[in-house]
Structure formats: C-alpha cells, structure tokens
Design an enzyme around this catalytic site. Structure first.
Site, PDB file in Angstrom:
ATOM      1  N   LYS A  90     -47.223 -26.775 -10.641  1.00  0.00           N
ATOM      2  CA  LYS A  90     -46.937 -26.170 -11.492  1.00  0.00           C
ATOM      3  C   LYS A  90     -46.983 -25.493 -11.672  1.00  0.00           C
ATOM      4  O   LYS A  90     -48.058 -24.455 -11.048  1.00  0.00           O
ATOM      5  CB  LYS A  90     -47.867 -26.271 -12.840  1.00  0.00           C
ATOM      6  CG  LYS A  90     -48.073 -25.689 -14.135  1.00  0.00           C
ATOM      7  CD  LYS A  90     -46.379 -27.014 -15.456  1.00  0.00           C
ATOM      8  CE  LYS A  90     -45.788 -26.264 -16.235  1.00  0.00           C
ATOM      9  NZ  LYS A  90     -44.955 -25.556 -15.700  1.00  0.00           N
ATOM     10  N   LYS A 114     -55.354 -20.497 -10.681  1.00  0.00           N
ATOM     11  CA  LYS A 114     -55.440 -19.372 -12.394  1.00  0.00           C
ATOM     12  C   LYS A 114     -54.794 -21.016 -13.197  1.00  0.00           C
ATOM     13  O   LYS A 114     -55.618 -21.096 -14.163  1.00  0.00           O
ATOM     14  CB  LYS A 114     -53.883 -19.037 -12.375  1.00  0.00           C
ATOM     15  CG  LYS A 114     -53.542 -18.534 -13.213  1.00  0.00           C
ATOM     16  CD  LYS A 114     -51.692 -18.289 -13.672  1.00  0.00           C
ATOM     17  CE  LYS A 114     -51.636 -16.921 -13.353  1.00  0.00           C
ATOM     18  NZ  LYS A 114     -50.279 -16.747 -13.218  1.00  0.00           N
ATOM     19  N   LYS A 126     -45.286 -22.571  -6.744  1.00  0.00           N
ATOM     20  CA  LYS A 126     -44.205 -21.585  -7.204  1.00  0.00           C
ATOM     21  C   LYS A 126     -42.699 -22.290  -6.005  1.00  0.00           C
ATOM     22  O   LYS A 126     -42.855 -22.280  -5.074  1.00  0.00           O
ATOM     23  CB  LYS A 126     -44.774 -20.889  -6.560  1.00  0.00           C
ATOM     24  CG  LYS A 126     -44.166 -19.231  -7.567  1.00  0.00           C
ATOM     25  CD  LYS A 126     -45.094 -19.223  -8.961  1.00  0.00           C
ATOM     26  CE  LYS A 126     -44.552 -18.082  -9.447  1.00  0.00           C
ATOM     27  NZ  LYS A 126     -44.988 -17.775 -11.144  1.00  0.00           N
ATOM     28  N   GLY A 165     -40.508 -20.966 -16.049  1.00  0.00           N
ATOM     29  CA  GLY A 165     -39.620 -19.337 -15.968  1.00  0.00           C
ATOM     30  C   GLY A 165     -41.028 -18.608 -14.653  1.00  0.00           C
ATOM     31  O   GLY A 165     -41.595 -19.148 -14.861  1.00  0.00           O
ATOM     32  N   ASP A 166     -40.038 -17.616 -14.688  1.00  0.00           N
ATOM     33  CA  ASP A 166     -40.751 -16.428 -13.810  1.00  0.00           C
ATOM     34  C   ASP A 166     -39.994 -15.208 -14.035  1.00  0.00           C
ATOM     35  O   ASP A 166     -38.873 -15.018 -14.576  1.00  0.00           O
ATOM     36  CB  ASP A 166     -40.589 -16.552 -12.923  1.00  0.00           C
ATOM     37  CG  ASP A 166     -42.292 -15.663 -12.463  1.00  0.00           C
ATOM     38  OD1 ASP A 166     -41.758 -14.776 -11.836  1.00  0.00           O
ATOM     39  OD2 ASP A 166     -43.379 -15.612 -12.199  1.00  0.00           O
ATOM     40  N   THR A 209     -47.603 -15.310 -22.855  1.00  0.00           N
ATOM     41  CA  THR A 209     -48.277 -14.836 -21.475  1.00  0.00           C
ATOM     42  C   THR A 209     -49.351 -13.937 -22.243  1.00  0.00           C
ATOM     43  O   THR A 209     -49.909 -13.556 -22.172  1.00  0.00           O
ATOM     44  CB  THR A 209     -47.147 -14.849 -20.339  1.00  0.00           C
ATOM     45  OG1 THR A 209     -46.710 -16.038 -19.888  1.00  0.00           O
ATOM     46  CG2 THR A 209     -47.958 -13.864 -18.897  1.00  0.00           C
ATOM     47  N   SER A 378     -47.383 -23.576 -21.165  1.00  0.00           N
ATOM     48  CA  SER A 378     -46.527 -24.776 -20.520  1.00  0.00           C
ATOM     49  C   SER A 378     -46.961 -26.016 -19.914  1.00  0.00           C
ATOM     50  O   SER A 378     -46.178 -27.217 -20.065  1.00  0.00           O
ATOM     51  CB  SER A 378     -45.775 -24.640 -19.326  1.00  0.00           C
ATOM     52  OG  SER A 378     -45.384 -23.436 -19.246  1.00  0.00           O
TER      53      SER A 378
END
Length: 446
Positions: A90, A114, A126, A165-166, A209, A378
């Site tokens: 994830k 995390k 990632k 997303g990022d 976030t 998420s």
C-alpha cells in the site's frame, strides 16, 4: 562492526546514487540500534535487516503516450513492492519530474513502518513516474494514465497491491487509472484508493492526511502539557496535505499563517484564508501570487529568497517534500521560539535539522507517524470496498482521529520502553519495526 553498520554499508554499496534511500535507511537503522543489538544474534542469523531493506519486487517500465500535437512522449514508470509481511502493498503513485528509483525506494521503505504504525493490515510500497501533470491537458493526462496502468495492472489488485494518490496524482489521475484498470481486467474492485465518491471512494479521504497531522500534533502537545489553541503555526506546501492541515488547525483553535508552492510562499499575518487558498489551488490550479493579489495584507516571497521557516511561530508543519527543512531553518525556528514540529510530508526534515530540534528540546514527530492519516484512511476505503459499504464523513473522521491518537501513544510507549523517552523518531521506528519483524519471522524465509 555491528550488524546495523554492516547492513547500512551493504545498502549504500548495492544501491549507488540513491541518497534519499540511504538517508531513510540510516535514520531507521540508527534509531533501531537499541532493539537490534538486544536481538543481534537472532536477527543476523535470519538476515532480517537485509530482507527488510531489500524490496520484494521492483518494477521499472516505459510509459509511451501521445501529446496534443501528435508527438509521442516517453516517461519512466516505477513500482516498488517493498514488504507484504502484514498485508498487501500500500502506497501512493508520485507524478513529478524529480521521480527516480531512489526516491521511490525511500518512500516505499518509509511506508513499511508508517503502514505498520496505523495498526491496519497493509504492507509497504510506492510508485510513480517522472511525468509532470502540470501544464498538461486533461486528454494528455488521461493518455499518460492509461498507458501507465496498461503496464502496472498486471502487478496490482485488491489483495496484492493497492496504489493511491501522492504528489501530482489527485482524483483526476486516479479516476483515469481506475477506468483503465477496470477496462483491462473486467474487475470492479478496491484496487486504487483516493477514488471519486461515485465509484467507491471514501468520504474524508481528501482531508485525511492534513486532518490526521493535526490530530496527532494535538495529542503530542496535550501529552506534554501544551495546547494548540491560540498558537501561531507555520505550514509549508499548498497541496492536499497543507490545505487541510491549515483548515483543521483553524478548527482546533490554532492560527496558520504561511503556505508555499514551487514558485514562492505566503505570509498572512491575519491567518491563511482557507476558502481563497482552495479556490486558487483546487479549482483554478493557480499559483500563490493570486493569493497575494486577493489579500492586500498578505506578503508574497519568491522561492529561494527565504522560506516559511523564517516566520516567527510556535508550531511548524512541513507539508511539501523531502529535505525541505534544513539545519539553518531549524536554527531559525528554534531562535524564534518554535516548540513543536510535526512532519506532514515524507522525510521533509534533514537528519541534521532533526537532531538539532531534539537537542534543543523541540517536540518532533516524524512523517511516518504524523502523516499516516492518508494511508490509514486509504485502508478504511479498502475496508468499505470489501464490504460494499459507504461510511459517513463523521464515521471515517472519528476512526481517523482514533488511529492518529493511538499512533502517538504507541510510539510514545515504545520510546519509553527502550530508554529514549521523548525521542518520537526512535519510538515511531521501533513501534513500526517490531510488528513487521514479528510477522516476517513467523512467515519464515520468504
């Protein structure tokens, strides 16, 4: 040589020209030293550290697409599936010209710990590309996203790897990617998070976030006899995390006075106008010069002339990108009376700056804990998708707040248990590591 030092040297040797990855590994291993040395014989025999610093799978691929002029463009695509000991991979997809394999590996490595800290069953991964969505038409963005997923879809799935997303990857990009995934597989499943509400997205995901950052910051202050009410807050960034951190800061009684983007930064002594910032960034996709033009009392500074950290504040929340807050910034913040720093981005503070904060009694919480609200929500989106349910905003927000408060207490307890009370960097790394290490040991040499 100690096991920790051996493994770090191995990482540097095997992953040349990846400074961000080296930095992330060094920071984690250094703070784990007390745990590793207490179990060195067992961990060395199992090569546990070698396994945890080596991704399970690294995907590198080309992404060809056609621009509006009919010219074929080619970008690099990446997905690093780092560790699945406690759940499916994830982690977000970053679309930015700076993206390379080293940055994706640093982000994926951080994501392991995390995700572990959230208490939810998700592993670390990632991905992304050096594609820049800025200045591209919707059709060009769609062409890129469809090409990107045409390669990546073979390696992801609701129980395998769930990207999100990022930086550069918002609801528009996720929508195009999800549509192409569904077209290629025929599956309507929770494979990407950050989806639109009409097709499986979660309420409160956009805010998660930034909100989570403030929930944890509030708890950290409370446990140290301080209060967020009436405090001046410096925030960097003007994306999703920064906007909603600013919004929640106001709601909790703080006064956020700065924000920034790649071209410059704003100081608004009356406090940042959230509605105006949203209009410029989320609707117009504009620059912060427009904010200054609309707010006569606000001061605009070009990027490079100075930074948001030069402003006098009580609390600093770096929410932009890696290594944006350096030693000189840390000295300026401490000199101006800043007593708390919580990272809203991934590794936005250099190691030297982090050490300076800790040496000067500043409460400092690392990103792997403080910005875990996004990935936590998420995972809540994944749960809703699996159950074919949709929770209310209040339900999701309440669960998010509970998760962030628990994260702080878990890292606080870990720091106290291993003799480093108040060192929340060590506490976060230790708490995240122990869960993953136990799962890896239980599952054998895989």
């Amino acid at each position: 040589m100690s096991y920790v030092d051996e493994v770090y040297e191995l990482v540097v040797a095997k992953n040349p020209a990846q400074p961000e990855f080296h930095q992330a590994v060094k920071e984690v291993l250094e703070s784990l030293r007390v745990v590793i040395e207490a179990n060195e014989e067992k961990y060395r025999k199992d090569a546990l550290l070698e396994r945890i610093v080596t991704p399970e799978r690294q995907l590198l691929f080309r992404v060809p697409w056609v621009d509006d002029k009919g010219q074929v463009q080619v970008n690099n695509g990446f997905r690093v599936q780092f560790n699945s000991a406690i759940g499916p991979y994830k982690g977000g997809l970053r679309l930015h010209p700076s993206v390379n394999l080293g940055i994706i590996k640093f982000l994926g490595f951080e994501q392991i710990f995390k995700n572990s800290l959230t208490g939810l069953p998700i592993g670390g991964g990632k991905g992304g590309s050096d594609f820049d969505p800025k200045g591209k038409s919707d059709r060009e963005v769609m062409a890129f996203c469809q090409s990107f997923i045409t390669e990546l879809y073979k390696y992801i799935g609701a129980d395998t790897d769930v990207p999100a997303g990022d930086i550069g990857t918002g609801a528009r990009e996720i929508g195009y990617m999800y549509g192409q995934y569904k077209r290629l597989t025929g599956l309507y499943e929770g494979v990407l998070t950050g989806k639109g509400l009409s097709y499986g997205g979660s309420l409160a995901r956009t805010e998660a976030t930034g909100y989570g950052l403030l929930y944890l910051t509030e708890e950290m202050l409370k446990c140290n006899g301080k209060d967020i009410k009436g405090k001046t807050i410096a925030v960097s960034g003007a994306g999703n995390v920064a906007i909603y951190a600013i919004q929640k800061a106001w709601q909790l009684g703080g006064k956020p006075v700065t924000c920034s983007d790649s071209t410059g930064w704003i100081y608004d002594p009356d406090g940042i106008d959230v509605a105006l910032l949203k209009e410029i960034k989320e609707v117009k996709r504009g620059r912060l010069t427009e904010y200054a033009a609309a707010r006569p009392g606000a001061q605009y500074h070009e990027a490079g002339s100075s930074k948001v950290w030069s402003v006098k504040c009580d609390i600093a929340l770096p929410c932009a990108t890696q290594n944006e807050l350096d030693l000189e910034d840390a000295k300026a913040l401490v000199a101006n009376g800043c007593f708390a720093v919580a990272e809203g981005a991934n590794m936005p503070t250099t190691m030297e700056a982090t050490e300076y904060f800790q040496a000067n009694g500043v409460l400092f919480c690392p990103g792997k804990a403080a910005n875990a609200g996004g990935v936590a929500t998420s995972a809540l989106e994944m749960s809703q998708n699996s159950e074919r349910l949709s929770w209310t905003f209040e339900e999701v927000d309440s669960k998010l707040q509970g998760i962030m408060v628990n994260i702080f207490h878990n890292l606080d307890d870990a720091a106290k248990r291993f003799g480093c009370e108040g060192n929340y960097v060590a506490g976060a790394n230790i708490a995240g590591f122990l869960k993953v290490a136990e799962a890896m040991t239980a599952q054998g040499v895989v």
